[in-house]
Design a protein around this motif. Sequence first.
Motif, short mmCIF file in Angstrom:
data_model
loop_
_atom_site.label_atom_id
_atom_site.label_comp_id
_atom_site.label_asym_id
_atom_site.label_seq_id
_atom_site.Cartn_x
_atom_site.Cartn_y
_atom_site.Cartn_z
N LEU A 197 0.88 -1.23 -0.06
CA LEU A 197 0.12 -0.12 0.07
C LEU A 197 0.80 1.16 0.16
N ILE A 198 1.76 0.97 0.84
CA ILE A 198 2.94 2.39 0.86
C ILE A 198 3.37 2.57 -0.49
N GLY A 199 3.90 1.56 -1.23
CA GLY A 199 4.36 1.69 -2.69
C GLY A 199 3.52 2.26 -3.56
N THR A 200 2.06 1.74 -3.38
CA THR A 200 1.01 2.20 -4.24
C THR A 200 1.03 3.80 -4.14
N LEU A 201 0.85 4.43 -2.86
CA LEU A 201 0.96 5.79 -2.59
C LEU A 201 2.06 6.52 -3.12
N LYS A 202 3.05 5.74 -3.01
CA LYS A 202 4.39 6.46 -3.65
C LYS A 202 4.24 6.70 -5.28
N THR A 203 3.84 5.92 -5.84
CA THR A 203 3.58 5.44 -7.42
C THR A 203 2.66 6.89 -7.63
N TYR A 204 1.65 6.96 -7.11
CA TYR A 204 0.79 7.88 -7.61
C TYR A 204 1.41 9.38 -7.09
N THR A 205 2.13 9.50 -6.04
CA THR A 205 2.58 10.80 -5.65
C THR A 205 3.74 11.13 -6.81
N VAL A 206 4.69 10.17 -7.10
CA VAL A 206 5.71 10.56 -7.86
C VAL A 206 5.07 10.71 -9.51
N ASN A 207 4.11 10.17 -9.71
CA ASN A 207 3.64 10.22 -11.22
C ASN A 207 2.73 11.39 -11.49
N ASP A 208 2.36 12.11 -10.66
CA ASP A 208 1.45 13.28 -10.69
C ASP A 208 1.87 14.32 -9.61
N ASN A 209 2.37 15.37 -10.29
CA ASN A 209 2.82 16.71 -9.36
C ASN A 209 1.57 17.77 -9.38
N SER A 210 0.44 17.31 -9.54
CA SER A 210 -0.40 18.26 -9.67
C SER A 210 -1.19 18.42 -8.12
N PHE A 211 -0.71 17.46 -6.94
CA PHE A 211 -1.26 17.53 -5.92
C PHE A 211 -0.11 17.57 -4.90
N PHE A 212 -0.23 17.81 -3.64
CA PHE A 212 0.77 17.66 -2.55
C PHE A 212 1.14 16.37 -2.14
N GLY A 213 0.14 15.46 -2.16
CA GLY A 213 0.68 14.18 -1.55
C GLY A 213 -0.51 13.23 -1.55
N SER A 214 -0.30 11.92 -1.34
CA SER A 214 -1.41 11.04 -1.15
C SER A 214 -0.98 10.19 0.14
N TRP A 215 -2.40 9.61 0.64
CA TRP A 215 -2.34 9.14 2.02
C TRP A 215 -3.50 8.14 2.17
N PHE A 216 -3.20 7.33 3.32
CA PHE A 216 -4.40 6.51 3.63
C PHE A 216 -4.50 6.51 5.15
N ALA A 217 -5.70 6.64 5.80
CA ALA A 217 -5.88 6.36 7.34
C ALA A 217 -6.90 5.41 7.60
N GLU A 218 -6.42 4.27 7.96
CA GLU A 218 -7.35 3.31 8.50
C GLU A 218 -8.25 3.47 9.63
N SER A 219 -9.46 2.83 9.29
CA SER A 219 -10.64 2.61 10.42
C SER A 219 -9.97 1.95 11.53
N PRO A 220 -10.20 2.29 12.93
CA PRO A 220 -9.61 1.47 14.03
C PRO A 220 -9.59 -0.08 14.00
N ASN A 221 -8.38 -0.28 13.88
CA ASN A 221 -7.94 -1.86 13.69
C ASN A 221 -8.57 -2.42 12.41
N ALA A 222 -8.85 -1.71 11.22
CA ALA A 222 -9.47 -2.33 10.21
C ALA A 222 -8.77 -3.02 9.11
N PHE A 223 -7.47 -2.59 8.86
CA PHE A 223 -6.57 -2.63 7.81
C PHE A 223 -6.16 -4.23 7.98
N ASP A 224 -5.28 -4.48 9.16
CA ASP A 224 -4.68 -6.12 9.01
C ASP A 224 -4.74 -6.30 10.48
N GLY A 225 -5.55 -5.55 11.28
CA GLY A 225 -5.62 -6.20 12.79
C GLY A 225 -4.29 -5.73 13.56
N LEU A 226 -3.54 -5.17 13.31
CA LEU A 226 -2.32 -4.86 14.06
C LEU A 226 -2.09 -3.36 14.63
#
Length: 285
Positions: free
Chosen positions: A52-81
């Motif tokens: 997922l981190i690599g996916t965000l980086k790909t979009y950020t590097v390939n498009d300079n029209s925005f400041f950045g890209s991100w993800f915020a998990e819901s409480p304990n929702a992505f992988d339980g960690l």
Amino acid sequence: MVQQIRLLANAEAGAITQSIIGRVDRSASVGRTIAGTIGSLHEMNAISRSQLIGTLKTYTVNDNSFFGSWFAESPNAFDGLTGDIANNVALGTNAEGIFAPYWIQAGPGSYQFQAFPVDYKADWYADALKNPTGYLSEPFVAEETVGKPIIASLSFPVRSKDNIIGVAGVDLKMEDLARELSAMRPFTDGRIMLISKSGKWLVGPQPADTMKDYTGSGPINANGFIPFDRPDGEKMLRIEYPVAFSNFASGWTLLLEVPASVITDVVWSRVTALLIGSLRCWFLC
């Protein structure tokens, strides 16, 4: 003459407004794609934290029209960690252990990665969960981000099967937009300003006004056509024009101010050109 002036100024304000909407829409399209990609891969158990981190980086590097890209998990929702690997930036977890990876454009060809603090009550998160088509936040100063930029978040719920596992999106660089609008000189001697839905200057009369409360005379009334006098006595015209986004409840107000004499001269020049064209046709046709 007044109607001609109104039509001409409205047309100019409308064209500038459409360029702003187009800019936001292009970034929103990227945000929707990111949210959809994460959700689809998660549903197939085909995405890890590092992927997922690599996916965000790909979009950020390939498009300079925005400041950045991100993800915020819901409480304990992505992988339980959540909470088990707190403050591990390499794995995208913040001090509370929430998976919140964030790639930003720190400059031309320069990118930075961080795990940002998540406030589940903030509008960019809470309101995004209520809006399937996405949410455009009020512009704000990103205090935890290098350089404390002024950004507006475009947030989209991330769905995996029947669950929302978090919110993903991109951030608009408001300084870039402000720089472009401030440089515009409609009708040669006019200026463009922009006000947020909450009444903050996004592009003010002076750079120092940015993010301060609008203190103009009278309330903002989109589609208004207001004559006023500058302190030096020059007659001015102001067009207040709504910046309405089709997929977001938020909206801004664009102000176009121009000396009345300038826009009147433009109208007269166009009227004169039409008259000359008509006379030429009358004599020659």
